[in-house]
Design a protein around this motif. Structure first.
Motif, short mmCIF file in Angstrom:
data_model
loop_
_atom_site.label_atom_id
_atom_site.label_comp_id
_atom_site.label_asym_id
_atom_site.label_seq_id
_atom_site.Cartn_x
_atom_site.Cartn_y
_atom_site.Cartn_z
N TYR A 85 0.91 -1.33 0.33
CA TYR A 85 0.22 -0.17 0.01
C TYR A 85 0.77 1.33 0.46
CZ TYR A 85 -3.21 -3.28 2.05
OH TYR A 85 -4.30 -4.57 2.40
N ASP A 86 0.79 1.80 -1.05
CA ASP A 86 1.79 3.88 -1.39
C ASP A 86 1.13 4.91 -1.59
OD1 ASP A 86 4.74 2.09 -1.05
OD2 ASP A 86 3.76 0.78 -2.55
N TYR A 87 1.05 5.76 -0.81
CA TYR A 87 0.97 6.76 -1.44
C TYR A 87 1.70 7.55 -1.82
CZ TYR A 87 -0.20 11.72 0.21
OH TYR A 87 0.17 13.19 0.17
N PHE A 88 2.02 8.89 -3.10
CA PHE A 88 3.45 9.51 -3.15
C PHE A 88 2.52 10.59 -3.16
CE2 PHE A 88 3.33 5.32 -5.52
CZ PHE A 88 4.46 4.47 -4.99
N ASP A 89 3.07 11.01 -2.87
CA ASP A 89 3.40 12.90 -3.18
C ASP A 89 3.99 13.38 -4.44
OD1 ASP A 89 3.70 15.87 -2.79
OD2 ASP A 89 3.28 16.05 -0.55
N LEU A 90 3.12 13.73 -5.59
CA LEU A 90 3.80 13.84 -6.33
C LEU A 90 4.55 15.42 -6.45
CD1 LEU A 90 1.23 12.15 -8.69
CD2 LEU A 90 2.69 11.56 -7.67
N LEU A 91 3.64 16.27 -5.93
CA LEU A 91 4.56 17.05 -6.24
C LEU A 91 6.48 17.17 -5.37
CD1 LEU A 91 1.33 19.00 -4.88
CD2 LEU A 91 2.18 18.87 -7.20
N SER A 92 6.38 16.66 -4.30
CA SER A 92 7.31 16.75 -3.24
C SER A 92 8.45 15.76 -3.96
CB SER A 92 7.50 16.98 -1.86
OG SER A 92 6.27 15.26 -1.24
N GLY A 93 8.01 14.47 -4.93
CA GLY A 93 8.00 13.30 -4.79
C GLY A 93 8.61 12.28 -3.93
N ALA A 94 7.51 12.42 -2.03
CA ALA A 94 7.99 11.57 -1.08
C ALA A 94 7.26 10.60 -0.89
CB ALA A 94 7.22 12.26 0.20
N ARG A 95 7.17 9.44 -0.44
CA ARG A 95 6.42 8.34 -0.61
C ARG A 95 6.13 7.71 0.38
NH1 ARG A 95 9.47 2.55 -2.15
NH2 ARG A 95 7.23 1.85 -2.41
N ARG A 96 5.05 7.47 1.17
CA ARG A 96 4.83 6.76 2.65
C ARG A 96 4.44 5.09 1.74
NH1 ARG A 96 4.11 4.19 6.66
NH2 ARG A 96 4.08 5.74 8.60
N GLY A 97 4.16 4.16 2.77
CA GLY A 97 3.65 3.22 2.40
C GLY A 97 3.37 1.75 3.75
N TYR A 98 2.93 1.20 3.69
CA TYR A 98 2.98 -0.34 4.13
C TYR A 98 2.66 -1.78 3.36
CZ TYR A 98 1.42 2.65 8.38
OH TYR A 98 1.46 3.79 8.85
N HIS A 99 4.25 -2.42 3.65
CA HIS A 99 3.59 -3.37 3.76
C HIS A 99 4.02 -4.64 3.97
CE1 HIS A 99 6.67 -1.03 -0.48
NE2 HIS A 99 4.83 -0.58 -0.30
N LEU A 100 3.64 -6.16 3.14
CA LEU A 100 3.93 -6.75 3.96
C LEU A 100 4.22 -7.65 2.83
CD1 LEU A 100 2.97 -9.51 6.46
CD2 LEU A 100 0.83 -9.87 4.79
N HIS A 101 5.49 -7.97 2.74
CA HIS A 101 5.92 -8.97 2.31
C HIS A 101 7.45 -9.43 2.30
CE1 HIS A 101 8.84 -6.52 0.99
NE2 HIS A 101 7.88 -5.09 0.46
N PRO A 102 7.88 -10.50 1.78
CA PRO A 102 9.97 -11.30 2.65
C PRO A 102 10.08 -9.59 2.60
CG PRO A 102 8.60 -12.35 1.43
CD PRO A 102 8.09 -11.22 0.78
N LEU A 103 11.18 -9.91 3.55
CA LEU A 103 12.74 -9.45 4.29
C LEU A 103 13.52 -10.22 4.52
CD1 LEU A 103 11.32 -5.86 5.41
CD2 LEU A 103 12.42 -5.94 3.16
N ASN A 104 14.93 -9.81 3.99
CA ASN A 104 15.63 -10.90 4.52
C ASN A 104 15.33 -12.34 4.77
OD1 ASN A 104 17.88 -9.24 4.31
ND2 ASN A 104 16.85 -8.02 5.97
N GLY A 105 13.90 -12.84 4.19
CA GLY A 105 13.82 -14.78 4.04
C GLY A 105 12.30 -14.74 4.50
N ARG A 106 11.92 -13.44 5.13
CA ARG A 106 11.27 -13.69 6.21
C ARG A 106 9.66 -13.02 5.98
NH1 ARG A 106 9.97 -12.57 11.46
NH2 ARG A 106 11.81 -10.69 10.93
N VAL A 107 8.50 -12.99 6.21
CA VAL A 107 6.91 -12.10 6.16
C VAL A 107 7.21 -10.99 6.72
CG1 VAL A 107 4.96 -12.33 5.27
CG2 VAL A 107 6.41 -13.82 3.99
N VAL A 108 7.40 -10.02 6.58
CA VAL A 108 6.89 -9.52 7.99
C VAL A 108 6.51 -7.95 7.51
CG1 VAL A 108 9.90 -8.26 6.99
CG2 VAL A 108 8.36 -8.01 9.37
N PRO A 109 5.70 -7.35 8.23
CA PRO A 109 4.48 -6.70 8.10
C PRO A 109 5.93 -5.04 8.25
CG PRO A 109 4.15 -7.40 10.08
CD PRO A 109 5.13 -8.61 9.29
#
Lengths: 152, 72
Positions: free
Chosen positions: A79-103
């Motif tokens: 889930y990502d939000y992109f501020d198109l005016l500043s280029g900033a981004r904020r998100g929430y993800h659930l997918h593997p990180l270093n082999g572990r599924v972690v929110p």
């Protein structure tokens, strides 16, 4: 998030489409309903009108669901939000990180290669994430990463 | 907005006729699309929904640890 029957999944999909269509131009894709993995992609651009109204924000929500004996189970999301005016981004993800599924949360205040650290977060529902992002967008305040705790 | 009294706008918001994001007890932000939808709906850029039941997305999640797939 509890499992969803196919009917409940479709109802949720349609409700999300209707809700987001009030905010901006939506492109929604529902992929793989006949298969074992199903994906929902929602791309929302605000205002999304073209012409003199400049686009200010983009919300991109992706979910992967697995078919099971109790219905569709969400097992991954971006889930990502992109501020198109500043280029900033904020998100929430659930997918593997270093082999572990972690929110986790994602935050980057300026676009650059390799930017965007991973931060601690709990699992979230799409609408809960959207309401947070929408409030951030509506406030007009810039995205910042204060208060987030890095995990890498 | 469109020569409407503020209380009329608040009534539109309360009834769901006009979409707005509530920022505080007395402050709303009304998206441009919501205003256009109310006043000139024919000007709206069209949203779209695509449904592809046979699309194969399994390769996208091939990195998923098999024993850690979780319901969220």
């Amino acid at each position: 998030m509890r499992p969803l029957s196919s009917q409940a999944y479709n109802q949720r999909r349609d409700d999300l489409y209707s809700r987001f269509d009030r905010l901006g131009r939506v492109n929604l894709q529902d992929l793989g309903a006949n298969r074992s993995i199903r994906k929902l992609v929602i791309d929302l651009v605000v205002p999304g009108q073209g012409g003199p109204l400049r686009d200010e924000a983009r919300f991109r929500y992706q979910e992967w669901w697995r078919r099971s004996s109790v219905g569709w189970l969400r097992f991954r999301y971006d889930y990502d939000y992109f501020d198109l005016l500043s280029g900033a981004r904020r998100g929430y993800h659930l997918h593997p990180l270093n082999g572990r599924v972690v929110p986790h949360a994602v935050c980057e205040v300026a676009p650059r290669p390799g930017a965007g650290g991973h931060y601690e977060a709990h699992e979230v529902d799409l609408l809960a994430a959207h309401e947070e992002f929408e409030a951030q967008y509506a406030s007009g305040r810039p995205i910042d990463c204060r208060g987030l705790r890095r995990i890498d | 907005m469109a020569d409407l009294h503020p209380s009329t706008i608040l009534n539109y918001i309360a009834s769901g006729r006009l979409y707005a994001v509530k920022l505080s007890e007395r402050t709303y932000r009304i998206p441009a699309r919501a205003v256009i939808s109310l006043l000139e709906p024919e000007r709206l850029a069209r949203s779209s929904m695509t449904i592809e039941p046979d699309a194969d997305v399994e390769s996208e999640v091939a990195d998923e640890p098999a024993d850690q797939t979780m319901s969220a």
